[in-house]
Design a protein around this motif. Sequence first.
Motif, mmCIF file in Angstrom:
data_model
loop_
_atom_site.group_PDB
_atom_site.id
_atom_site.type_symbol
_atom_site.label_atom_id
_atom_site.label_comp_id
_atom_site.label_asym_id
_atom_site.label_seq_id
_atom_site.Cartn_x
_atom_site.Cartn_y
_atom_site.Cartn_z
ATOM 1 N N ALA A 1 35.232 80.908 47.488
ATOM 2 C CA ALA A 1 34.050 80.662 47.564
ATOM 3 C C ALA A 1 33.756 79.151 46.481
ATOM 4 O O ALA A 1 35.352 79.405 46.087
ATOM 5 C CB ALA A 1 33.210 81.069 46.138
ATOM 6 N N ILE A 2 34.135 78.036 47.457
ATOM 7 C CA ILE A 2 33.632 76.869 46.616
ATOM 8 C C ILE A 2 32.800 76.456 44.741
ATOM 9 O O ILE A 2 31.307 76.332 45.710
ATOM 10 C CB ILE A 2 33.885 75.779 47.862
ATOM 11 N N LEU A 3 33.235 76.398 44.444
ATOM 12 C CA LEU A 3 32.695 75.922 43.090
ATOM 13 C C LEU A 3 33.399 74.042 43.283
ATOM 14 O O LEU A 3 33.911 72.805 43.089
ATOM 15 C CB LEU A 3 32.539 76.076 42.399
ATOM 16 N N GLY A 4 31.658 73.352 43.502
ATOM 17 C CA GLY A 4 31.851 71.490 42.907
ATOM 18 C C GLY A 4 31.484 71.363 41.532
ATOM 19 O O GLY A 4 30.166 71.825 41.125
ATOM 20 N N ILE A 5 32.055 70.312 41.191
ATOM 21 C CA ILE A 5 31.704 69.880 39.639
ATOM 22 C C ILE A 5 31.712 68.086 39.668
ATOM 23 O O ILE A 5 32.618 67.904 40.192
ATOM 24 C CB ILE A 5 32.555 69.999 38.653
ATOM 25 N N ALA A 6 30.255 67.571 40.387
ATOM 26 C CA ALA A 6 29.462 66.365 39.333
ATOM 27 C C ALA A 6 29.581 65.480 38.761
ATOM 28 O O ALA A 6 29.216 66.325 37.476
ATOM 29 C CB ALA A 6 28.642 66.458 40.874
ATOM 30 N N GLY A 7 29.216 65.180 38.876
ATOM 31 C CA GLY A 7 29.057 63.325 37.353
ATOM 32 C C GLY A 7 29.610 61.930 38.484
ATOM 33 O O GLY A 7 30.253 61.830 39.107
ATOM 34 N N SER A 8 29.313 61.577 36.697
ATOM 35 C CA SER A 8 29.142 60.218 37.178
ATOM 36 C C SER A 8 31.017 59.976 36.360
ATOM 37 O O SER A 8 31.301 60.809 35.574
ATOM 38 C CB SER A 8 28.272 59.000 36.346
ATOM 39 N N PRO A 9 31.279 58.567 36.734
ATOM 40 C CA PRO A 9 32.815 58.261 36.398
ATOM 41 C C PRO A 9 32.833 58.489 35.010
ATOM 42 O O PRO A 9 31.981 57.490 34.078
ATOM 43 C CB PRO A 9 32.917 57.186 36.513
ATOM 44 N N GLY A 10 33.975 59.613 34.776
ATOM 45 C CA GLY A 10 34.299 59.286 32.840
ATOM 46 C C GLY A 10 33.203 60.427 32.385
ATOM 47 O O GLY A 10 33.000 60.741 30.965
ATOM 48 N N SER A 11 32.150 61.522 32.810
ATOM 49 C CA SER A 11 31.807 62.194 32.581
ATOM 50 C C SER A 11 32.279 63.655 32.339
ATOM 51 O O SER A 11 32.054 64.823 31.456
ATOM 52 C CB SER A 11 30.368 62.653 33.457
#
Length: 237
Positions: A34-44
């Motif tokens: 499985a692949i989990l993605g973690i997204a967010g703005s720079p510095g989050s």
Amino acid sequence: MLRSGRGWQTLPVPLTFDDLVHRARALPRGGRRAILGIAGSPGSGKSTLAEHLVRELHGTGAPWVAHVPMDGFHLADAELERLGRRDRKGAPDTFDAAGYAALLRRLRDEPGDDVVYAPGFERVLEQPVAGAIPVPAAARLVITEGNYLLLDTGAWSRVRPLLDEVWFCEPPEHERTRRLVARHERFGKTHEEAVAWVSRSDARNAELVAATRGRADLVVPEPALPRVQAWPGRGEA
């Protein structure tokens, strides 16, 4: 529970880091990776969350989780200079999005018996480093993190379908900005240069990333995020 004019009501239980660990642990099913993605703005705090998850999930057992950041697909400065995009480093078109999607597909669909090597990113040099991250065949969960995992334009649109879940990190804006300025100062910019870069380039990227928040499976609030600490060679992505 809380007493209100309508009687007793059950309030939502705040999300904790332990909840995130349990959720990540349950992603691999049926023997597949499985692949989990973690997204967010720079510095989050994406990198910090990913690294804490890997450490907690491994525990004292055999390693079965790999961390593959999106940042390894930054275009080199020489290519950005050729394209006239050096001053917008970090924008969506300053990455090899198609290459990143191709790696994710390989990790997801062709685990095989071989080690897959992914590029890393050296913060001190501010350059990608080829073949820096080994993903062993035994890795049942790959955690990848970056700004544009939920972007639906161009080659970036190939990324989201390859991820089992995507979580979106959302610390308070003032804290996120403070981390970014501190990061740029740590890697050589003066305070004035750091503030200018955050206001000009990072802010535009952050607005674009924030607009993708609604496509995430889970929004991770500040209380559930591990405390961000800086160390040589790394930054709070």
